[in-house]
Scaffold this motif. Structure first.
Motif, mmCIF file in Angstrom:
data_model
loop_
_atom_site.group_PDB
_atom_site.id
_atom_site.type_symbol
_atom_site.label_atom_id
_atom_site.label_comp_id
_atom_site.label_asym_id
_atom_site.label_seq_id
_atom_site.Cartn_x
_atom_site.Cartn_y
_atom_site.Cartn_z
ATOM 1 N N LEU A 1 -44.620 13.036 58.510
ATOM 2 C CA LEU A 1 -45.992 13.113 59.020
ATOM 3 C C LEU A 1 -46.880 13.843 58.027
ATOM 4 O O LEU A 1 -46.395 14.623 57.191
ATOM 5 C CB LEU A 1 -45.996 13.856 60.373
ATOM 6 N N LYS A 2 -48.196 13.591 58.147
ATOM 7 C CA LYS A 2 -49.162 14.271 57.285
ATOM 8 C C LYS A 2 -49.796 15.378 58.120
ATOM 9 O O LYS A 2 -50.276 15.117 59.236
ATOM 10 C CB LYS A 2 -50.216 13.245 56.851
ATOM 11 N N ILE A 3 -49.795 16.607 57.609
ATOM 12 C CA ILE A 3 -50.368 17.725 58.365
ATOM 13 C C ILE A 3 -51.494 18.346 57.539
ATOM 14 O O ILE A 3 -51.298 18.692 56.373
ATOM 15 C CB ILE A 3 -49.287 18.763 58.788
ATOM 16 N N THR A 4 -52.675 18.456 58.164
ATOM 17 C CA THR A 4 -53.848 18.977 57.460
ATOM 18 C C THR A 4 -54.507 20.029 58.340
ATOM 19 O O THR A 4 -54.690 19.804 59.546
ATOM 20 C CB THR A 4 -54.900 17.854 57.256
ATOM 21 N N GLU A 5 -54.883 21.143 57.723
ATOM 22 C CA GLU A 5 -55.612 22.152 58.490
ATOM 23 C C GLU A 5 -57.067 21.690 58.612
ATOM 24 O O GLU A 5 -57.662 21.242 57.616
ATOM 25 C CB GLU A 5 -55.536 23.491 57.737
#
Ligand SMILES: C[S@@+](CC[C@H](N)C(=O)[O-])C[C@H]1O[C@@H](n2cnc3c(N)ncnc32)[C@H](O)[C@@H]1O
Length: 239
Positions: free
Chosen positions: A214-218
């Motif tokens: 998965l791609k996790i971005t703040e």
């Protein structure tokens, strides 16, 4: 008789001994939205009942959602680890339908009571389209049961302050990935309000998302102090 006083008495305490269900009707304000619901004000048990209170992560997520309510318009939403239901109750004022979930039966009881309170026609902010379902992260049968009534999946998956037990994080992402894959890339996202309590968890939340592909971005501008702790919002999507 002699000797009897020396014998240890066996005290049997079942889980009900630890359960405090003395909930108080409490007001919470997010921008122009006031929400009244039943919750405890402090954790007082020796049993897994974190969901009986409103946590700082829910305050963070609800503040953010109340400022960006347009993103909820017409959406179908599922929340993981809903606790007393404060996020779902706020969102139901804007979105199309909202499934609140939790794994704890005692928490599900107060969650259902709060939904009833808000579904009552006497409530000036009467909410429709709110349902509570049992969901333990990683439990495929329970998620498939929920999906029977939502075969097209959801636009949004939400989670507030649900990362505090290391062993449950891989299972949380299993469930998140399953939900994201129903709609496919770019058509569903997981919004996680994260409150930092340990460095190990800070890394685990990011690394485990990556491990799951998965791609996790703040989300920019969401870093803040909530309840004396650092919080932020992550957006998690399929790669
Ligand atoms: C700290 S509380 C947060 C509750 C609410 N989201 C809030 O911020 O006020 C964590 C919630 O996640 C639920 N939970 C913990 N582990 C879970 C699991 N493995 N599966 C499903 N729910 C879980 C708990 O029952 C509890 O309601």
């Amino acid at each position: 008789m002699e000797g009897e006083e020396d014998e240890d008495e066996i005290v049997c305490l079942d889980q009900s001994f630890f359960i405090n269900d003395d909930y108080q009707l409490t007001n919470f304000t997010f921008g122009s939205q006031v929400i009244q619901l039943f919750c405890l004000h402090s954790a007082s048990t020796d049993y897994d009942l974190t969901g009986q209170l409103v946590w700082p992560g829910a305050m963070l997520l609800n503040d953010c959602l109340s400022k960006n309510a347009e993103m909820l318009q017409g959406c179908s939403v599922i929340e993981l680890g809903s606790g007393v239901g404060i996020t779902g109750i706020l969102c139901s004022r804007f979105c199309h339908d909202f499934v609140l979930t939790d794994h704890n039966d005692e928490v599900l009881k107060i969650l259902k009571k709060n939904i009833e309170l808000h579904a009552s026609p006497e409530n000036p902010n009467c909410c429709t389209g709110l349902v509570a379902e049992k969901l333990e992260w990683g439990n495929i049968d329970q998620i498939n049961q929920i999906l029977q009534n939502h075969s097209g999946g959801f636009d949004l998956v939400l989670g507030a302050d649900i990362c505090f037990q290391q062993s449950s994080i891989p299972l949380l992402y299993d469930t998140v990935k399953h939900l994201l894959q129903i709609r496919g890339k770019g058509r569903c996202k997981f919004i996680l309000a994260y409150v930092s309590r340990t460095k190990i968890m800070d890394s685990l939340v990011i690394n485990e998302a990556i491990q799951h592909g998965l791609k996790i971005t703040e989300v920019a501008g969401t870093r803040c102090v909530v309840g004396n702790l650092n919080g932020t919002i992550f957006e998690i999507t399929l790669q």
